[in-house]
Scaffold this motif. Structure first.
Motif, short mmCIF file in Angstrom:
data_model
loop_
_atom_site.label_atom_id
_atom_site.label_comp_id
_atom_site.label_asym_id
_atom_site.label_seq_id
_atom_site.Cartn_x
_atom_site.Cartn_y
_atom_site.Cartn_z
N ASN A 111 7.98 14.30 1.56
CA ASN A 111 8.06 13.33 2.66
C ASN A 111 9.11 13.74 3.68
OD1 ASN A 111 6.05 11.71 1.58
ND2 ASN A 111 7.47 10.29 0.60
N GLU A 112 10.28 14.13 3.19
CA GLU A 112 11.38 14.51 4.09
C GLU A 112 11.10 15.83 4.81
OE1 GLU A 112 14.86 14.47 1.62
OE2 GLU A 112 14.89 12.28 1.49
N HIS B 69 3.91 10.64 3.96
CA HIS B 69 4.17 9.27 3.50
C HIS B 69 3.54 9.09 2.13
CE1 HIS B 69 5.68 8.28 7.46
NE2 HIS B 69 4.61 8.87 7.97
N ILE B 70 3.99 9.89 1.17
CA ILE B 70 3.47 9.82 -0.19
C ILE B 70 4.17 8.66 -0.90
CG2 ILE B 70 3.21 11.03 -2.39
CD1 ILE B 70 3.56 13.67 -0.71
N ILE C 189 -2.76 11.04 0.28
CA ILE C 189 -3.29 10.75 -1.05
C ILE C 189 -3.57 12.06 -1.79
CG2 ILE C 189 -5.21 9.71 -2.32
CD1 ILE C 189 -5.36 7.59 -0.08
N MET C 190 -4.10 13.06 -1.10
CA MET C 190 -4.34 14.36 -1.74
C MET C 190 -3.03 14.96 -2.21
SD MET C 190 -6.46 16.71 -2.76
CE MET C 190 -8.02 16.56 -1.89
N ALA C 191 -1.99 14.92 -1.39
CA ALA C 191 -0.68 15.45 -1.79
C ALA C 191 -0.14 14.69 -3.00
CB ALA C 191 0.30 15.39 -0.62
N HIS C 192 -0.36 13.38 -3.05
CA HIS C 192 0.04 12.56 -4.20
C HIS C 192 -0.62 13.09 -5.47
CE1 HIS C 192 0.61 8.50 -6.23
NE2 HIS C 192 -0.27 9.11 -7.00
N MET D 293 8.65 11.20 -8.26
CA MET D 293 9.29 10.59 -7.10
C MET D 293 10.20 11.58 -6.37
SD MET D 293 7.79 7.80 -6.89
CE MET D 293 8.67 7.19 -5.46
N ARG D 294 10.86 12.47 -7.12
CA ARG D 294 11.70 13.49 -6.49
C ARG D 294 10.85 14.41 -5.63
NH1 ARG D 294 12.36 18.48 -6.91
NH2 ARG D 294 11.18 18.70 -8.83
N MET D 295 9.71 14.87 -6.19
CA MET D 295 8.82 15.76 -5.43
C MET D 295 8.23 15.04 -4.22
SD MET D 295 6.88 17.97 -8.36
CE MET D 295 6.04 18.98 -7.15
#
Length: 139
Positions: free
Chosen positions: A114-115, A120-121, A81-84, A107-109
């Motif tokens: 995630n990859e 799991h953003i 959530i913080m990364a989001h 969404m790209r970031m």
């Protein structure tokens, strides 16, 4: 992990170093009391006359990441959530144009992080799967 003004900066600094190459300045942190909103990023830019310099204007920026203290997050969820919220911050700080709040750039970031880091953003998190903190009012 219940969000407080000690845990939030600690997780922020961890995420900034690991996922954002220390590129973001420190924002303000705040606690919200909400079941509907787990976290949010606020960014405001205003101009005010600088009284010391007469007619010149100065730009004031307000950057704040807020978390609800109604949830007892596990550390992995807290980091995601913080990364989001930090993606929102990164987009605002670097003045990246996006078509909406969770648009193409967001969404790209998120997908890239995630990859690359196994995060799991997502756009939203199902709050019914997160235990409530003792601070949450009884419903």
């Amino acid at each position: 992990m219940i969000a407080d003004l000690n845990s939030m900066p600690r997780i922020y600094w961890y995420c900034r170093k690991k996922f954002f190459n220390n590129e973001l300045p420190d924002p303000n942190f705040d606690i919200i009391h909400s079941f509907k909103v787990m976290a949010r990023f606020n960014y405001r830019k205003t101009k005010k006359k600088d009284k010391k310099k007469g007619r010149k204007w100065k730009t004031l920026e307000y950057k704040c990441i807020s978390f609800s203290d109604y949830f007892d997050f596990d550390e992995e969820t807290f980091i995601n959530i913080m990364a989001h919220e930090m993606i929102h911050y990164y987009i605002a700080e670097h003045q990246i144009k996006d078509n909406k709040a969770h648009g193409r750039e967001f969404m790209r970031m998120a997908q890239e992080l995630n990859e690359k880091y196994g995060l799991h953003i997502t756009k939203t998190v199902d709050g019914s799967k997160i235990p409530l903190s003792p601070l949450a009012p009884k419903i």
